[in-house]
Design a protein around this motif. Sequence first.
Motif, PDB file in Angstrom:
ATOM      1  N   MET A   1       3.385   1.176  -9.714  1.00  0.00           N
ATOM      2  CA  MET A   1       2.042   0.629  -9.856  1.00  0.00           C
ATOM      3  C   MET A   1       2.086  -0.867  -9.876  1.00  0.00           C
ATOM      4  O   MET A   1       1.594  -2.143  -9.811  1.00  0.00           O
ATOM      5  CB  MET A   1       0.378   1.201 -10.403  1.00  0.00           C
ATOM      6  N   LYS A   2       2.830  -1.193 -11.089  1.00  0.00           N
ATOM      7  CA  LYS A   2       3.505  -2.240 -11.286  1.00  0.00           C
ATOM      8  C   LYS A   2       4.168  -3.509 -10.348  1.00  0.00           C
ATOM      9  O   LYS A   2       4.068  -4.957 -10.058  1.00  0.00           O
ATOM     10  CB  LYS A   2       4.139  -2.786 -12.546  1.00  0.00           C
ATOM     11  N   THR A   3       5.029  -2.731  -9.201  1.00  0.00           N
ATOM     12  CA  THR A   3       5.657  -3.205  -7.976  1.00  0.00           C
ATOM     13  C   THR A   3       4.018  -3.724  -6.857  1.00  0.00           C
ATOM     14  O   THR A   3       5.247  -5.161  -6.157  1.00  0.00           O
ATOM     15  CB  THR A   3       6.569  -1.851  -7.403  1.00  0.00           C
ATOM     16  N   VAL A   4       3.149  -3.177  -7.229  1.00  0.00           N
ATOM     17  CA  VAL A   4       2.467  -3.294  -5.858  1.00  0.00           C
ATOM     18  C   VAL A   4       1.875  -4.704  -6.064  1.00  0.00           C
ATOM     19  O   VAL A   4       1.616  -5.704  -4.963  1.00  0.00           O
ATOM     20  CB  VAL A   4       1.264  -2.282  -6.048  1.00  0.00           C
ATOM     21  N   LEU A   5       1.379  -5.077  -7.512  1.00  0.00           N
ATOM     22  CA  LEU A   5       0.887  -6.225  -8.145  1.00  0.00           C
ATOM     23  C   LEU A   5       1.976  -7.169  -8.143  1.00  0.00           C
ATOM     24  O   LEU A   5       1.654  -8.591  -7.826  1.00  0.00           O
ATOM     25  CB  LEU A   5       0.369  -5.860  -9.323  1.00  0.00           C
ATOM     26  N   ASP A   6       3.254  -6.921  -8.253  1.00  0.00           N
ATOM     27  CA  ASP A   6       4.341  -8.177  -8.195  1.00  0.00           C
ATOM     28  C   ASP A   6       4.363  -8.028  -6.804  1.00  0.00           C
ATOM     29  O   ASP A   6       4.476  -9.925  -5.873  1.00  0.00           O
ATOM     30  CB  ASP A   6       5.524  -7.137  -8.082  1.00  0.00           C
ATOM     31  N   LEU A   7       3.750  -7.394  -5.254  1.00  0.00           N
ATOM     32  CA  LEU A   7       4.027  -7.929  -4.416  1.00  0.00           C
ATOM     33  C   LEU A   7       2.670  -8.646  -3.979  1.00  0.00           C
ATOM     34  O   LEU A   7       2.532  -9.675  -2.903  1.00  0.00           O
ATOM     35  CB  LEU A   7       3.878  -6.758  -3.320  1.00  0.00           C
ATOM     36  N   ASP A   8       1.593  -8.488  -4.873  1.00  0.00           N
ATOM     37  CA  ASP A   8       0.040  -8.697  -3.916  1.00  0.00           C
ATOM     38  C   ASP A   8      -0.796  -8.855  -5.018  1.00  0.00           C
ATOM     39  O   ASP A   8      -1.526  -7.842  -6.375  1.00  0.00           O
ATOM     40  CB  ASP A   8      -0.972  -7.798  -3.137  1.00  0.00           C
ATOM     41  N   PRO A   9      -1.049  -9.934  -5.579  1.00  0.00           N
ATOM     42  CA  PRO A   9      -1.058  -9.744  -6.998  1.00  0.00           C
ATOM     43  C   PRO A   9      -3.058 -10.025  -7.252  1.00  0.00           C
ATOM     44  O   PRO A   9      -3.128  -9.442  -8.522  1.00  0.00           O
ATOM     45  CB  PRO A   9      -1.589 -11.932  -8.039  1.00  0.00           C
ATOM     46  N   ASN A  10      -3.199  -9.815  -6.431  1.00  0.00           N
ATOM     47  CA  ASN A  10      -4.951  -9.763  -6.013  1.00  0.00           C
ATOM     48  C   ASN A  10      -4.902  -8.416  -5.325  1.00  0.00           C
ATOM     49  O   ASN A  10      -6.702  -8.718  -5.252  1.00  0.00           O
ATOM     50  CB  ASN A  10      -5.235 -10.647  -4.302  1.00  0.00           C
TER      51      ASN A  10
ATOM     52  N   THR B   1       1.225  -1.003  -0.190  1.00  0.00           N
ATOM     53  CA  THR B   1      -0.522  -0.162  -0.075  1.00  0.00           C
ATOM     54  C   THR B   1       0.528   1.262   0.169  1.00  0.00           C
ATOM     55  O   THR B   1       0.122   2.006  -0.434  1.00  0.00           O
ATOM     56  CB  THR B   1      -0.801  -0.047   0.727  1.00  0.00           C
ATOM     57  N   ALA B   2       1.968   1.485   0.254  1.00  0.00           N
ATOM     58  CA  ALA B   2       3.493   2.080   0.078  1.00  0.00           C
ATOM     59  C   ALA B   2       2.826   2.510  -0.708  1.00  0.00           C
ATOM     60  O   ALA B   2       3.196   4.061  -1.011  1.00  0.00           O
ATOM     61  CB  ALA B   2       4.415   2.148   1.639  1.00  0.00           C
ATOM     62  N   ARG B   3       3.255   1.445  -2.315  1.00  0.00           N
ATOM     63  CA  ARG B   3       3.504   1.807  -3.001  1.00  0.00           C
ATOM     64  C   ARG B   3       2.679   2.133  -4.187  1.00  0.00           C
ATOM     65  O   ARG B   3       2.563   2.692  -4.915  1.00  0.00           O
ATOM     66  CB  ARG B   3       4.461   0.267  -3.426  1.00  0.00           C
ATOM     67  N   TYR B   4       1.208   1.536  -3.565  1.00  0.00           N
ATOM     68  CA  TYR B   4       0.344   2.238  -4.258  1.00  0.00           C
ATOM     69  C   TYR B   4       0.255   3.138  -4.348  1.00  0.00           C
ATOM     70  O   TYR B   4      -0.870   4.175  -4.861  1.00  0.00           O
ATOM     71  CB  TYR B   4      -0.778   1.151  -3.521  1.00  0.00           C
ATOM     72  N   ASP B   5       0.261   3.880  -3.170  1.00  0.00           N
ATOM     73  CA  ASP B   5       0.427   5.672  -2.246  1.00  0.00           C
ATOM     74  C   ASP B   5       1.097   6.730  -2.830  1.00  0.00           C
ATOM     75  O   ASP B   5       0.901   6.986  -3.855  1.00  0.00           O
ATOM     76  CB  ASP B   5       0.223   6.085  -1.160  1.00  0.00           C
ATOM     77  N   LEU B   6       2.012   5.825  -3.400  1.00  0.00           N
ATOM     78  CA  LEU B   6       3.310   6.434  -4.269  1.00  0.00           C
ATOM     79  C   LEU B   6       2.917   6.446  -5.479  1.00  0.00           C
ATOM     80  O   LEU B   6       2.719   7.869  -5.946  1.00  0.00           O
ATOM     81  CB  LEU B   6       4.081   6.628  -4.076  1.00  0.00           C
TER      82      LEU B   6
END
Length: 231
Positions: free
Chosen positions: A101-110, A79-84
Amino acid sequence: MSQFQRLDSNDPDILAAYQAETEGQYALAIEYYKKVIERDPTRGIVYKHCGNVFYRIGNLDEAVKYLEKAVELLPNYPTARYDLALAYYRQVRIRQAIEMMKTVLDLDPNFLMARYWLGILNYHYGHLREAREHYKMVIQKNPDFYIAYHHLGVTNLRLGYYEEAVENFVKIIEKNPDSSAAFTLLGDAYLYIGKKYEAKLAYRKALEIDPLDRKAQRQLELLDEFKDVTF
């Protein structure tokens, strides 16, 4: 004890910051968060909260500064990456927003909202096919995510997938028959495939719902060859 657990402790400055946020006293909340950071500059989650307060009040430069620090300290915290990524977007740093935002999905695909925003970001970046695929994945995972149908339909119109666009806007109307915007866009989709009669019906329905829908009105005026048809 992790720093997330420490955040949930009875730290008086953190509790005061939460209270100030609740009351809309954002400058005061920032002051309290900064006091915590001064005492312990390793508390990444506090940088995240402080960055989000700056984001809320429209100070994007400070928001990005604090959120980048949060990501540095919390590299596995999606969520830190999402907010950024959203803060980058507000700065019109679209390419950076997409990559983050791609790295957010790398950490949490869902993380469905990250997928949805990747659609929006790619659309604004001009990568319409990528945007289309992200929107399709969103509605596959959550068929009730109706705003994604809207964005998918608009993207399909731009890409020339007009029949699919019709399906997208019909889906919205099935859920929300009072959406004038969906009827207007449905009219556009019908026009592209040569169904002028159906287009006029859609535009008329849009105006019935919202008499101030200027686009629907203009499109009806262009379809004056149907002026003798009784609906």
